[in-house]
Design an enzyme around this catalytic site. Sequence first.
Site, mmCIF file in Angstrom:
data_model
loop_
_atom_site.group_PDB
_atom_site.id
_atom_site.type_symbol
_atom_site.label_atom_id
_atom_site.label_comp_id
_atom_site.label_asym_id
_atom_site.label_seq_id
_atom_site.Cartn_x
_atom_site.Cartn_y
_atom_site.Cartn_z
ATOM 1 N N LYS A 1 0.820 -1.222 0.000
ATOM 2 C CA LYS A 1 0.000 0.000 0.000
ATOM 3 C C LYS A 1 0.850 1.267 0.000
ATOM 4 C CE LYS A 1 -4.306 -2.002 1.232
ATOM 5 N NZ LYS A 1 -5.304 -2.320 2.234
ATOM 6 N N ARG B 1 -3.400 -10.123 4.591
ATOM 7 C CA ARG B 1 -3.840 -10.153 3.182
ATOM 8 C C ARG B 1 -2.662 -9.673 2.338
ATOM 9 N NH1 ARG B 1 -6.034 -6.649 -0.546
ATOM 10 N NH2 ARG B 1 -7.687 -7.467 -1.861
HETATM 11 N N1 HH2 Z 1 -7.358 -3.784 0.555
HETATM 12 C C1 HH2 Z 1 -7.660 -3.736 -0.747
HETATM 13 C C2 HH2 Z 1 -8.779 -4.418 -1.246
HETATM 14 N N2 HH2 Z 1 -9.560 -5.154 -0.450
HETATM 15 N N3 HH2 Z 1 -10.043 -5.990 1.704
HETATM 16 C C3 HH2 Z 1 -9.769 -6.049 3.027
HETATM 17 N N4 HH2 Z 1 -10.549 -6.768 3.833
HETATM 18 N N5 HH2 Z 1 -8.696 -5.382 3.556
HETATM 19 C C4 HH2 Z 1 -7.871 -4.624 2.802
HETATM 20 O O1 HH2 Z 1 -6.915 -4.024 3.358
HETATM 21 C C5 HH2 Z 1 -8.142 -4.535 1.398
HETATM 22 C C6 HH2 Z 1 -9.258 -5.242 0.884
HETATM 23 C C7 HH2 Z 1 -6.802 -2.946 -1.673
HETATM 24 O O2 HH2 Z 1 -5.784 -3.742 -2.228
HETATM 25 P P1 HH2 Z 1 -5.882 -4.431 -3.664
HETATM 26 O O3 HH2 Z 1 -6.957 -5.448 -3.697
HETATM 27 O O4 HH2 Z 1 -4.553 -4.955 -4.033
HETATM 28 O O5 HH2 Z 1 -6.176 -3.231 -4.647
HETATM 29 P P2 HH2 Z 1 -7.479 -2.746 -5.421
HETATM 30 O O6 HH2 Z 1 -8.515 -2.402 -4.424
HETATM 31 O O7 HH2 Z 1 -6.986 -1.559 -6.225
HETATM 32 O O8 HH2 Z 1 -7.949 -3.867 -6.297
#
Ligand code: HH2
Length: 276
Positions: free
Chosen positions: A217, A252
Amino acid sequence: MRGRVLTNEQHTLVMGVVNTTPDSFSDGGRFLEPAVAIDRGLEMLGQGADIIDVGGESTRPGAMPVDADEEKRRVLPVVSALASAGAVVSVDTSKAEVAAAALDEGADIVNDVTALADPEMAAVVADSGAGLVLMHMLGTPRTMQRDPHYDDVVAEVAEYLTSRAQVALGSGIDGECICVDPGIGFGKTLQHNLALLRDLPVLTAGPYPVLVGASRKSFLEHLLGPIPVEERDTASAAAHVLAIAGGAAIIRVHNVVTGLRTARVADAIVRSAGGD
Ligand code: HH2
């Protein structure tokens, strides 16, 4: 349902991320093709991920919403293939319609970054007996990083998660199936993120297992200067180790090999007090 309980006495659970989106900050566009996303998920399963989190809508700051049909088109083939291969699958969605379809395809957990904002979501989760991740976010992805403000970020996030868990329980969701998440990067400044990680024991002292997603992040970049996303795994691991020391039950991650090594070493130090 196999994977609905979101904690393990022995070790921290590692959730691997597969985003079937064109625009996710970490892996956008890489796994848009279902076959490529499935291969990625199978690779993570082989590497030992406890849960594979499949998402079809980016929540990055400023991301545009996606309609339910498009989101289903992206995630369902991936959920189905990974569940058939024996993975415990969570679906990263805030839409009840997408969650219901993914549960039908074999998903075990709904990862809802809006913590039941869709009025139909609680019933979908309750009826299926699925696991549920309730995450804190201030505002929406489009607006959340516009000068977020809290008087006491840790207390306010804890209070919000407790109140959303009450809504879940009131809708008939089993308390054993609930997990909470402070939402690192979701409507938070660097100092807010650091405070939540530092004071994680305030959250982990509560009745629900806590998930922490610090992987790759942008707060890491705010600390270290510009680093390409795929070079952020060591920095992510530092945050995850401290989260585990603070009692996190799940991390995660985008890099499952690094995530598992991180968790196993931290678990050996934190969870085996009294052993030789
Ligand atoms: N972070 C992201 C997405 N979903 N869900 C939970 N429970 N906790 C988190 O910290 C979280 C999440 C963001 O990361 P990523 O999926 O890699 O990116 P994007 O939302 O751009 O797809």
